[in-house]
Design an enzyme around this catalytic site. Structure first.
Site, mmCIF file in Angstrom:
data_model
loop_
_atom_site.group_PDB
_atom_site.id
_atom_site.type_symbol
_atom_site.label_atom_id
_atom_site.label_comp_id
_atom_site.label_asym_id
_atom_site.label_seq_id
_atom_site.Cartn_x
_atom_site.Cartn_y
_atom_site.Cartn_z
ATOM 1 N N GLU A 105 8.135 -29.028 -21.698
ATOM 2 C CA GLU A 105 8.383 -29.336 -19.996
ATOM 3 C C GLU A 105 9.801 -29.393 -19.717
ATOM 4 O O GLU A 105 10.556 -29.531 -20.476
ATOM 5 C CB GLU A 105 7.310 -30.533 -19.776
ATOM 6 C CG GLU A 105 7.458 -31.000 -18.307
ATOM 7 C CD GLU A 105 6.852 -29.775 -17.472
ATOM 8 O OE1 GLU A 105 7.679 -28.824 -17.177
ATOM 9 O OE2 GLU A 105 5.895 -29.968 -17.019
ATOM 10 N N ARG B 138 -2.256 -24.526 -19.612
ATOM 11 C CA ARG B 138 -1.441 -25.780 -19.408
ATOM 12 C C ARG B 138 -2.241 -26.699 -20.440
ATOM 13 O O ARG B 138 -3.631 -26.841 -20.309
ATOM 14 C CB ARG B 138 -1.509 -26.171 -17.827
ATOM 15 C CG ARG B 138 -1.033 -27.589 -17.651
ATOM 16 C CD ARG B 138 -0.720 -27.855 -16.453
ATOM 17 N NE ARG B 138 -0.144 -29.213 -15.789
ATOM 18 C CZ ARG B 138 -0.725 -30.291 -15.744
ATOM 19 N NH1 ARG B 138 -1.954 -30.231 -15.878
ATOM 20 N NH2 ARG B 138 -0.054 -31.419 -15.635
ATOM 21 N N HIS B 139 -1.646 -27.856 -20.858
ATOM 22 C CA HIS B 139 -2.176 -28.858 -21.666
ATOM 23 C C HIS B 139 -3.435 -29.494 -20.899
ATOM 24 O O HIS B 139 -3.198 -29.442 -19.568
ATOM 25 C CB HIS B 139 -1.113 -29.703 -22.105
ATOM 26 C CG HIS B 139 -0.424 -30.674 -21.220
ATOM 27 N ND1 HIS B 139 -1.019 -31.652 -20.521
ATOM 28 C CD2 HIS B 139 0.752 -30.229 -20.702
ATOM 29 C CE1 HIS B 139 -0.110 -32.091 -19.607
ATOM 30 N NE2 HIS B 139 0.880 -31.212 -19.666
ATOM 31 N N ARG C 294 0.518 -33.427 -26.160
ATOM 32 C CA ARG C 294 -0.355 -33.225 -25.189
ATOM 33 C C ARG C 294 -0.595 -31.544 -25.506
ATOM 34 O O ARG C 294 -1.787 -31.095 -25.195
ATOM 35 C CB ARG C 294 0.025 -33.455 -23.996
ATOM 36 C CG ARG C 294 1.406 -33.102 -23.228
ATOM 37 C CD ARG C 294 1.666 -33.928 -22.130
ATOM 38 N NE ARG C 294 2.703 -33.437 -21.367
ATOM 39 C CZ ARG C 294 4.154 -33.813 -21.535
ATOM 40 N NH1 ARG C 294 4.182 -34.913 -22.463
ATOM 41 N NH2 ARG C 294 5.045 -33.413 -20.886
ATOM 42 N N GLN D 130 6.302 -37.114 -16.739
ATOM 43 C CA GLN D 130 6.182 -37.096 -18.081
ATOM 44 C C GLN D 130 7.518 -36.288 -18.551
ATOM 45 O O GLN D 130 8.183 -36.617 -19.660
ATOM 46 C CB GLN D 130 5.309 -36.447 -18.687
ATOM 47 C CG GLN D 130 3.935 -37.170 -18.521
ATOM 48 C CD GLN D 130 2.637 -36.305 -18.870
ATOM 49 O OE1 GLN D 130 2.006 -36.549 -20.005
ATOM 50 N NE2 GLN D 130 2.130 -35.467 -17.942
ATOM 51 N N GLY D 131 7.749 -34.944 -18.065
ATOM 52 C CA GLY D 131 9.040 -34.279 -18.307
ATOM 53 C C GLY D 131 8.826 -33.950 -19.872
ATOM 54 O O GLY D 131 7.665 -33.581 -20.327
ATOM 55 N N GLU E 131 -5.386 -33.104 -19.518
ATOM 56 C CA GLU E 131 -4.798 -34.518 -18.624
ATOM 57 C C GLU E 131 -4.379 -35.442 -19.754
ATOM 58 O O GLU E 131 -5.006 -35.725 -20.835
ATOM 59 C CB GLU E 131 -5.949 -34.943 -17.964
ATOM 60 C CG GLU E 131 -5.607 -36.110 -17.001
ATOM 61 C CD GLU E 131 -6.923 -36.550 -16.330
ATOM 62 O OE1 GLU E 131 -7.021 -36.227 -15.032
ATOM 63 O OE2 GLU E 131 -7.808 -37.291 -16.840
#
Length: 172
Positions: free
Chosen positions: A102, A27-28, A77, A40-41, A30
């Site tokens: 996402e 996962r990216h 990100r 964010q979506g 922060e």
């Protein structure tokens, strides 16, 4: 005769066996939106200082791993996290796949999680129960996210070690 038949069968099975792919799912790091509790979506937000540090630390942890390919969501990100990893693996192929984006959260994107509208949507029993067919207003369903993410992984399963950098939705 028995040994040569076994050897022949083994060579045929070995030739027909698909290449094994090892996925390292990431996962990216922060973002300010993560820190502030803003949804964010598919908004294209940047890593903050902590996120950049997290990406560097993960890249250093993976330094000794064999990595053949780094595959990323096209959102900044994720790309920035993936590039940090790729710096330690210059021979690895680097590519982006939009299917790793996402969730499209539609009308929820850019709103704080504490926004009354967001709280109303998230309190819906279908969301609470994890209904894969619940469509976020103006967005997509968990099932649609799962189908596109699985398609991206299936396409990437060509053998070797693939680091996949994406988001909480597609990775879950």
């Amino acid at each position: 005769l028995k040994l040569s038949l076994v050897a022949m069968l083994r060579s045929k099975w070995a030739a027909a066996a698909p290449a094994v792919t090892r996925f390292l799912l990431v996962r990216h790091g922060e973002t300010q939106h993560n820190l502030r509790g803003i949804l964010q979506g598919q908004l294209d937000t940047q890593l903050n200082d902590t996120g950049r540090r997290q990406a560097r630390q993960l890249a250093e942890c993976l330094r000794g791993e064999r990595v053949d390919r780094v595959l990323s969501s096209p959102l900044s990100r994720a790309i920035d996290t993936a590039r940090a990893i790729a710096e330690y693996h210059p021979k690895a192929e680097f590519s982006k796949d939009a299917r790793l984006k996402e969730y499209n959260l539609g009308k929820l994107q850019g709103r704080p999680k504490t926004d009354p509208y967001c709280m109303q949507v998230f309190s819906d029993p279908r969301v609470q129960d994890g209904n894969p067919y619940f469509r976020y207003p103006g967005g997509e369903t968990p099932q649609e996210v799962a189908v596109r993410a699985c398609a991206a992984l299936t396409a990437a399963a060509t053998g070797g070690t693939v680091v996949v950098v994406s988001h909480a939705g597609p990775l879950s």
